[in-house]
Design an enzyme around this catalytic site. Structure first.
Site, PDB file in Angstrom:
ATOM      1  N   ASP A   1      -2.631   1.354  -6.595  1.00  0.00           N
ATOM      2  CA  ASP A   1      -1.223   1.191  -6.232  1.00  0.00           C
ATOM      3  C   ASP A   1      -0.389   0.684  -7.400  1.00  0.00           C
ATOM      4  O   ASP A   1       0.697   1.198  -7.659  1.00  0.00           O
ATOM      5  CB  ASP A   1      -1.095   0.233  -5.034  1.00  0.00           C
TER       6      ASP A   1
ATOM      7  N   ASP B   1      -1.282   1.040   7.113  1.00  0.00           N
ATOM      8  CA  ASP B   1      -2.371   0.692   6.192  1.00  0.00           C
ATOM      9  C   ASP B   1      -2.198  -0.743   5.694  1.00  0.00           C
ATOM     10  O   ASP B   1      -3.160  -1.517   5.651  1.00  0.00           O
ATOM     11  CB  ASP B   1      -2.393   1.647   4.998  1.00  0.00           C
TER      12      ASP B   1
ATOM     13  N   HIS C   1      -3.088   6.373   6.879  1.00  0.00           N
ATOM     14  CA  HIS C   1      -2.280   6.963   5.804  1.00  0.00           C
ATOM     15  C   HIS C   1      -0.776   6.770   6.012  1.00  0.00           C
ATOM     16  O   HIS C   1       0.019   7.289   5.226  1.00  0.00           O
ATOM     17  CB  HIS C   1      -2.598   8.444   5.598  1.00  0.00           C
TER      18      HIS C   1
ATOM     19  N   GLU D   1       2.371   5.096  -0.342  1.00  0.00           N
ATOM     20  CA  GLU D   1       2.024   6.506  -0.126  1.00  0.00           C
ATOM     21  C   GLU D   1       2.749   7.296  -1.210  1.00  0.00           C
ATOM     22  O   GLU D   1       3.877   6.961  -1.592  1.00  0.00           O
ATOM     23  CB  GLU D   1       2.440   6.976   1.263  1.00  0.00           C
TER      24      GLU D   1
ATOM     25  N   ASP E   1       0.859  -1.187   0.000  1.00  0.00           N
ATOM     26  CA  ASP E   1       0.000   0.000   0.000  1.00  0.00           C
ATOM     27  C   ASP E   1       0.898   1.240   0.000  1.00  0.00           C
ATOM     28  O   ASP E   1       1.374   1.680   1.040  1.00  0.00           O
ATOM     29  CB  ASP E   1      -0.925   0.014   1.213  1.00  0.00           C
TER      30      ASP E   1
END
Length: 342
Positions: free
Chosen positions: A227, A291, A286, A129, A127
């Protein structure tokens, strides 16, 4: 970054300009029905006796019929007797109890050379960012700034390892105040980090050290399509490297969750999935690693409830495509560092 990913997906940002990525395609419903009359993912074609006419499925169907007639209180009592989790809405508890009997029967069946219930040895949750603005302009290029991975052993149903690395962005090296507040990733963290190609090399080494794709069969799992189809796709173009082969197919847990628990897409956000399963978010929202851990917790619960998580999306020629449930079940290939783009 969950809300931002939704926004990116809805508005179909510049990734379309760079890769002509398609939006999510609905999976074709399987024409194959499970023993309880529901459209369950089929047993792998490579597995023996995979037809639902096998006697073990008749026994499972009888148990499922009884479970379908149970009240919520009866389900809770039975789950408690079996020392299983009693949390969640009624449909979730029904799935959990059905899974228990299914696994018991299939374990016995496997010992006798009958059907089994396993696809992968490990599932690797990712996941990302990425850089972002509060109101992203249409030409904004999202660069990955955190690369986390959480490894699930599907046999023990445990999270067994994690990887995390921050990434130095190239096109927009200065993070926006919005991005810092949203992700908790500071300017100092990315300034001291390696560029994406070097981080990807470490990711590949981490996967190789765990014999994934060689000794052990594994699959990538993500919370949505963004993603891999957007963030990784953009990042590889920005970094002028080829898209890694091991990440070209993955499990979109939102699709799997909605299909398995019979819930609409509006109820497949991370926070909602946790809530429906009677779970709470653990950690900082986040944060990519947190996450990923929470997504892994959902995946483990789904496996416990009898969901056969399998690859359902892929990238081909820069486009996002659905993988039909009729496709052969294959693990991700051995990880290798991709070459440079010409």
């Amino acid at each position: 970054m969950e809300e931002h990913k939704e926004n990116i997906h809805t508005k179909a940002l510049n990734v379309q300009k760079m890769s002509n990525t398609k939006e999510d395609e609905k999976e074709k419903p399987s024409s194959r029905k499970g023993p309880d009359g529901e459209s369950d993912p089929p047993v792998s074609p490579s597995q023996p006796n995979s037809d639902f006419s096998h006697p073990v499925y008749k026994e499972i169907a009888l148990a499922n019929g009884h479970i379908n007639r149970m009240s919520k209180r009866e389900l809770q009592v039975k789950l408690a007797e079996l020392k299983l989790d009693t949390r969640g809405v009624k449909d979730v508890m029904k799935k959990r109890l059905k899974s228990h009997y299914r696994k018991q029967k299939l374990m016995q069946s496997a010992a006798e050379g009958g059907p089994t219930d396993t696809y992968y040895d490990y599932i690797c949750v990712v996941d990302f960012e990425a850089t972002c603005e509060e109101d992203n302009p249409s030409d904004f290029l999202h660069e990955i700034i955190e690369f986390p991975m959480v490894l699930i052993n599907t046999h023990t149903l445990q999270i067994v390892d994690t990887f995390q690395s921050y990434v130095k962005p190239e096109l927009n090296p200065k993070l926006s105040d919005f991005c810092v507040t949203l992700t908790g990733i500071t300017q100092e963290m990315v300034d001291e980090a390696d560029p994406f190609p070097q981080v990807l090399q470490r990711v590949v080494k981490w996967l190789q050290e765990r014999d994934l794709g060689t000794k052990h069969k594994y699959a990538i799992l993500t919370d949505g399509s963004w993603d891999m189809s957007k963030f990784l796709n953009i990042q590889c173009r920005v970094s002028r490297i080829r898209y890694p082969q091991f990440a070209k197919k993955w499990i979109n847990i939102r699709k799997s969750y909605g299909n398995f628990y019979k819930l609409p897409r509006s109820q497949t956000k991370l926070s909602t999935m946790l809530e429906k399963l009677g779970m709470k978010y653990e950690g900082r929202p986040h944060c990519g690693l947190d996450d990923s851990r929470n997504i892994a917790r959902i995946a483990v619960r789904m496996l416990q409830d009898g969901c056969q998580l399998r690859v359902n999306e892929r990238m081909h020629a820069g486009q996002l495509l659905a993988v039909p449930s009729s496709a052969p079940v294959e693990g991700a290939p051995p990880p290798h560092t991709p070459g440079s783009r010409n």
